[in-house]
Design an enzyme around this catalytic site. Sequence first.
Site, PDB file in Angstrom:
ATOM      1  N   ALA A 109       0.814  -1.222   0.000  1.00  0.00           N
ATOM      2  CA  ALA A 109       0.000   0.000   0.000  1.00  0.00           C
ATOM      3  C   ALA A 109       0.843   1.266   0.000  1.00  0.00           C
ATOM      4  CB  ALA A 109      -0.929   0.001   1.205  1.00  0.00           C
TER       5      ALA A 109
ATOM      6  N   SER B 122       4.500   2.279   4.285  1.00  0.00           N
ATOM      7  CA  SER B 122       5.749   2.082   5.036  1.00  0.00           C
ATOM      8  C   SER B 122       5.796   0.857   5.916  1.00  0.00           C
ATOM      9  CB  SER B 122       6.042   3.305   5.907  1.00  0.00           C
ATOM     10  OG  SER B 122       6.532   4.314   5.127  1.00  0.00           O
TER      11      SER B 122
ATOM     12  N   SER C 210       7.865  -1.431   5.453  1.00  0.00           N
ATOM     13  CA  SER C 210       9.285  -1.748   5.652  1.00  0.00           C
ATOM     14  C   SER C 210       9.885  -0.908   6.782  1.00  0.00           C
ATOM     15  CB  SER C 210      10.073  -1.581   4.353  1.00  0.00           C
ATOM     16  OG  SER C 210       9.893  -0.301   3.824  1.00  0.00           O
TER      17      SER C 210
ATOM     18  N   GLU D 196      17.890   0.630   5.129  1.00  0.00           N
ATOM     19  CA  GLU D 196      17.161   0.685   3.862  1.00  0.00           C
ATOM     20  C   GLU D 196      18.094   1.121   2.716  1.00  0.00           C
ATOM     21  OE1 GLU D 196      13.413   0.417   4.126  1.00  0.00           O
ATOM     22  OE2 GLU D 196      13.576   0.108   1.988  1.00  0.00           O
TER      23      GLU D 196
ATOM     24  N   ASP E  24      10.016   8.206   6.462  1.00  0.00           N
ATOM     25  CA  ASP E  24       9.211   7.077   6.944  1.00  0.00           C
ATOM     26  C   ASP E  24       9.677   6.595   8.315  1.00  0.00           C
ATOM     27  OD1 ASP E  24       8.204   7.416   4.456  1.00  0.00           O
ATOM     28  OD2 ASP E  24       8.979   5.540   3.614  1.00  0.00           O
TER      29      ASP E  24
HETATM   30  C1  GLA Z   1       9.225   6.554   0.172  1.00  0.00           C
HETATM   31  C2  GLA Z   1      10.557   6.823   0.857  1.00  0.00           C
HETATM   32  C3  GLA Z   1      10.545   8.171   1.593  1.00  0.00           C
HETATM   33  C4  GLA Z   1      10.038   9.298   0.704  1.00  0.00           C
HETATM   34  C5  GLA Z   1       8.750   8.896  -0.013  1.00  0.00           C
HETATM   35  C6  GLA Z   1       8.334   9.925  -1.042  1.00  0.00           C
HETATM   36  O1  GLA Z   1       8.216   6.354   1.110  1.00  0.00           O
HETATM   37  O2  GLA Z   1      10.874   5.804   1.763  1.00  0.00           O
HETATM   38  O3  GLA Z   1      11.829   8.456   2.084  1.00  0.00           O
HETATM   39  O4  GLA Z   1      11.021   9.724  -0.193  1.00  0.00           O
HETATM   40  O5  GLA Z   1       8.869   7.649  -0.670  1.00  0.00           O
HETATM   41  O6  GLA Z   1       8.036  11.133  -0.423  1.00  0.00           O
END
Ligand code: GLA
Length: 389
Positions: A124, A127, A129, A161, A173
């Site tokens: 989705a 986040s 991860s 990451e 995130d």
């Molecule tokens: C992902 C990345 C973040 C950010 C977003 C876009 O979620 O993990 O660091 O760059 O994309 O805003």
Amino acid sequence: MKLLHKKFNSLYGTSLVEVLSCFAPGRINLIGEHIDYNGGPVMPFSISNGTTLLLRENNLGVHRFYSMNFPGQVHTVSVQKQYHKIENHWFNYPLACLEMLNDINLSITVGVDFLFSGDIPNGAGLSSSASIEVATLFGLNKYFKIGLQNIDIVLLAKKAENDFIGLSCGIMDQYAVTFGKSGNVLLLQCDIPEHKYVAADLGEYEIMAIHTGVKRGLTASKYNERYTSCMEAFALLKPRFKLKNLCDLSLSDLSEASSILGKDSELFQRTRHVVSEKERVLQAEAALISGDMVLLGKLLNESHDSLKNDYEVTGFELDSLVEVLQGIDGVAGARMTGAGFGGCAVSLAKKGVIQQYKSVISKKYKALTGLQPELYLAVPSDGVSLTAC
Ligand code: GLA
């Protein structure tokens, strides 16, 4: 929770040694997309969905990983001085965290049993991860009394990451998952990094996340391409404008920047998104504080346009869904959220409107894409914490 404990004991056996459990949420970004790695301000919040982790040391010299979301197999990795990514397995995320601890000479030298259980919808872009990484580092830190501060956990999770998983993501995130606070969004200044809370007083409005049904998979290469373009633009503009990062560039510098980068170049397009998005975040903060939901909605719409036309990270399904949402009476604004290329849109709408028009939204979206959207109410919730056993 009782069921998870039961599962833990059935997987790894009972022991007198206590099991530690913690929860790390997912996140939604309200506005400020693809500018965290350009040192800009972003406005994410953590949500009530997330990852629960149970862990306990074992005497076996191996780490064992099990996820309720990928049932069937316990994965075993022996305790090592250096861990390497193993294909594309989900347990690379906790493994990456163990490797980050090795890196700073805080190795976990005994084996650990891990049980993960997540309720973030798969793919989705909310986040999952970062949620797994932060839960792992937070849990290990508490269990082994390593002495890391929360900000250290954020930085290590981001590094996991970047260096181990191979995504050049920014800090948003991992930061939101760690520092989220119920009832608030974060205004996170990513270059420092430092945050303040802004009360999510939305009056008669509410935020919803709507899943396109397109899993945000295989995006690392496109994401990393955007990252690289931004770094290239930054390197070209830095000498002229004395920039610390690309977000340092101001709107009024854009026309001169276009002559350096090329008026019709991709690099200029990307830069224009970054600079305009930064302005929108600052305006969004003011709109939230003054309770101007109409303005906030307009900013969300503008953000989507910029991500679609200049940054090119939306795609047919996200564009279709956002267009459908924007056409509903009572919707102040809608945009993609997260990395893009699928995943979720986020909407700001009068309370109950999205639910009320659920079938209209589904019908219109399905007619365009053949896919079924899924709705989730997005309530700003607390960041990572220990949970009662
Ligand atoms: C992902 C990345 C973040 C950010 C977003 C876009 O979620 O993990 O660091 O760059 O994309 O805003």
